[in-house]
Scaffold this active site. Structure first.
Site, short mmCIF file in Angstrom:
data_model
loop_
_atom_site.label_atom_id
_atom_site.label_comp_id
_atom_site.label_asym_id
_atom_site.label_seq_id
_atom_site.Cartn_x
_atom_site.Cartn_y
_atom_site.Cartn_z
N MET A 21 34.21 23.77 35.78
CA MET A 21 34.30 24.26 35.26
C MET A 21 35.55 23.94 35.52
SD MET A 21 32.14 25.37 32.47
CE MET A 21 30.96 26.65 32.29
N CYS A 22 36.30 26.20 35.32
CA CYS A 22 37.59 26.85 35.29
C CYS A 22 37.76 26.38 33.81
CB CYS A 22 38.53 25.93 35.89
SG CYS A 22 38.70 26.22 37.51
N GLY A 23 38.69 27.95 33.79
CA GLY A 23 39.22 27.59 31.62
C GLY A 23 40.63 27.70 32.22
#
Lengths: 229, 298
Positions: free
Chosen positions: B1-3
Site C-alpha cells: 500500500m502506502c499513501g
C-alpha cells in the site's frame, strides 16, 4: 426517503441499516450524503431498494450487490460493483480501476470513463460505459457483455472466455486470443437492448459498434498439445 | 500500500495554509500507511540563503550549540530552527557544501534530509497524525509540497526508510509500489558516483532522477526514463524547487487521483485525500494515465 449523512453517522451503521433491509419493503428509497470517497459504501446489499449516493465514492462501492439499485452521483473509486450478483449500479461520473470485476449478474452503467481492467474476470454482468475504458479491460472475462461507446485501451479482452465485447470507438490493441467477430442480427438486437438498459440509446446506434470475442484457441483443450500435459 | 498526497498551489493566497491542507490530506491516508510518515515542503528562503534539513536520533545532544559550532567552522553566522528530531539550518547558498563537510565531522550521527533553496523534509516513524504534530506541519506555509504515509514492504521501518527521499538539491520523491530491479540500478548509480544512505528501493528511484538531471535531462525527460529503466510497480510524485510531477508505471496498479482548480493542482492516492480541499466540488478530477508524465511548474 431515508437520508443518511456520512458526515454525522458512521459508514458501518449505514451499511448495517442497509443490510437489515432484507425482506423489508417500506424503506425502498435511500440517500447518502457526504460520501467523501469512503470505502465500501452500500456494499453487500440484498434488497430491492434504491440508494442515491450524493458525491464521489472510494473503493468497492456497491460491491456484491444483489437486487438493489445504487446510483452514484459522482465518480467511483476502484472496484465499483465488484462481484455484483444482480441489480443495477449507475455511476454519473468516471470509474476507477476494475469496475464490475468478477460480476456475476446485474447491470453496471458508467456515464463517464472507466480506467484499467474494467470488467476483469466478469462472469455474467452487463457493463455499459458511455466513455472510454483503460488497458487490460475484460481480461479473462467469462460471460456477460461489455459495451463501450468510446475507445478501448491496450490488450482488450486478453485471455478471453465467452464474454461479448462491443466497442464503438478505436481499440488500441487486442489481447491474446481476442479477435474481432462478425456482427450478426442477433448481436445487433442484443446491443440495442443493452444500450437501452444502459441509458445510452440516445447516444449511439448498434450499427456503429464492432464486436470482439474469444478466438477459442487459448482456453480450449487441443489434441495437438496432449503431450504437454 | 502506502499513501501519497501532493499539493501545488497556483493561488498565492493559499500559501500560508499549505501545511494545514497537506496535513489533513496526509492524515486521511493513515490506513494506507500507518508505519511512518513524511512531508517535503517548499517554503522558500530569503534571497541568497539556502537550507539544510538535518535529522538526528539524539537531537538534544546533536542540535545543542550547532549554530555556534557551524559559525565557528564557516566563519559566518547561520540560523538554526529545531523541530523535534529535525533541524533546519539557514545559511548563505554558497556555504551549503562547506557546511555539509563540516557537519560530517561536527555531528557524524546527524543525517542530511535535504538541501536546497526552498525544500525542507520532515519524516519519522509513527502514525501520520503524530508525525505531523511532532513537526507542527499544519502551521507551515509554502508554495508546494508532497507527503507520504508508509506501509513498508522492501526495507525496514526506520526514519531513514520513510519517504520523501531527497538525493539532489531541492529534489524529492515519494513512491507507492515496489521496484524489482533496484539493486542493479543502485550498483550502476554507485559506479556513476551517486551515494546512498539506505537499502530502500525508493531511494534508488530518487537517485536515478537526480543522476539524469545532473546529466542534463529535463525533469520531464528524467521521469520518462523511469518508464524504461525502472522495473516494478510505481506511482511516483516528485517535487523540485519550482515544480511538481507525477508518473505511473504502465500497469498502473497503484491508485492515483488528481484534481485541478484555478487555485491548485492536487494529488492523492485516493479521492478521500482530496475531499477536504477548498472548491473540490467544482474541480476537474481525473485519474492520471499509465506511463504518462505529468508536470506543473510555476
Amino acid at each position: 426517503m431515508q437520508s443518511y449523512d456520512l458526515a454525522e453517522g458512521s459508514l458501518r451503521a449505514l451499511n448495517q441499516a442497509l443490510h437489515d433491509l432484507k425482506g423489508l419493503t417500506n424503506m425502498t428509497d435511500w440517500e447518502v450524503l457526504n460520501p467523501r470517497g469512503a470505502h465500501a459504501i452500500a456494499a453487500g446489499l440484498d434488497a430491492p431498494v434504491t440508494v442515491h449516493v450524493r458525491g464521489s465514492t472510494g473503493y468497492y462501492c456497491a460491491g456484491m450487490n444483489k437486487q438493489a439499485t445504487v446510483h452514484i452521483h459522482g465518480s467511483a473509486g476502484p472496484g465499483v460493483a465488484e462481484n455484483m450478483m444482480s441489480g443495477t449500479v449507475i455511476v454519473e461520473g468516471d470509474a476507477s480501476q476494475y469496475a464490475g470485476a468478477t460480476g456475476r449478474g446485474g447491470l453496471l452503467v458508467i456515464k463517464g470513463n472507466a480506467s484499467s481492467r474494467c470488467g476483469i474476470s466478469m462472469k455474467g454482468i452487463d457493463i455499459v460505459v458511455h466513455g472510454n475504458i483503460g488497458h487490460m479491460s475484460a481480461f479473462m472475462a467469462q460471460s456477460g457483455n461489455l459495451v463501450v461507446l468510446g475507445d478501448a485501451g491496450e490488450a482488450l479482452g486478453d485471455s478471453l472466455y465467452e464474454a461479448r465485447i462491443f466497442v464503438r470507438g478505436s481499440v488500441k490493441s487486442l489481447g491474446a486470443d481476442c479477435i474481432e467477430k462478425e456482427m450478426r442480427p442477433e448481436h445487433l438486437a442484443l446491443l440495442e437492448e443493452l444500450l437501452r438498459r444502459g441509458l445510452a440509446d440516445h447516444k449511439a446506434r448498434p450499427e456503429e459498434f464492432r464486436r470482439y470475442g474469444s478466438a477459442r484457441r487459448l482456453y480450449n483443450f487441443s489434441i495437438d498439445n496432449a503431450s504437454s500435459y | 500500500m502506502c499513501g501519497i498526497v501532493g499539493l501545488f498551489l497556483k493561488d498565492r493566497a493559499l500559501e500560508p495554509q499549505l501545511g494545514a491542507l497537506l496535513t489533513d490530506m496526509l492524515v486521511t491516508m493513515t490506513d494506507r500507511g500507518p508505519d511512518s510518515a513524511g512531508i517535503a515542503i517548499y517554503s522558500g528562503a530569503a534571497d541568497g540563503l539556502g537550507k539544510i534539513t538535518l535529522q538526528s536520533p539524539q537531537p538534544g545532544e546533536d542540535f545543542r550549540d550547532l549554530d555556534a559550532d557551524l559559525h565557528a567552522a564557516l566563519g559566518q553566522p547561520v540560523a538554526l530552527r529545531v523541530k523535534d528530531t529535525h533541524a533546519v539550518i539557514e545559511l548563505p547558498q554558497d556555504q551549503i557544501e562547506a557546511a555539509r563537510s563540516a557537519l560530517a565531522h561536527l555531528r557524524p550521527r546527524a543525517k542530511v534530509m535535504s538541501v536546497g533553496d526552498s525544500i525542507e523534509i520532515f519524516k519519522e516513524v509513527g502514525l501520520p497524525r503524530e508525525v505531523a504534530a511532532r513537526f507542527d506541519l499544519a502551521r507551515m506555509g509554502g508554495t508546494h509540497g508532497v507527503g507520504h504515509t508508509r506501509m513498508a514492504t522492501e526495507s525496514a521501518v526506520t526514519t531513514l526508510g520513510a519517504h520523501p527521499f531527497s538525493t539532489g538539491p531541492d529534489q524529492c520523491l515519494v513512491h507507492n509500489g515496489s521496484l524489482s530491479n533496484h539493486n542493479n540500478v543502485r550498483r550502476e548509480l554507485i559506479r556513476a558516483g551517486m551515494r546512498f544512505e539506505t537499502e530502500n528501493d525508493t531511494e534508488v528511484a530518487a537517485a536515478f532522477l537526480t543522476h539524469r538531471l545532473q546529466q542534463g535531462a529535463s525533469l520531464g525527460e528524467a521521469l520518462e526514463a523511469t518508464l524504461s529503466e525502472l522495473d516494478g510497480f510505481f506511482t511516483f510524485v516528485v517535487g523540485t524547487r519550482d515544480g511538481f510531477g507525477v508518473v505511473r508505471d504502465p500497469i498502473a496498479c497503484k491508485p492515483a487521483v488528481m484534481a485541478e482548480t484555478e487555485a491548485y493542482v492536487a494529488f492523492g492516492s485516493e479521492y478521500r485525500a482530496l475531499a477536504g480541499l477548498p472548491g473540490i466540488e467544482a474541480a476537474r478530477v481525473w485519474e492520471p494515465e499509465p506511463a504518462t508524465v505529468y508536470f506543473w511548474e510555476r
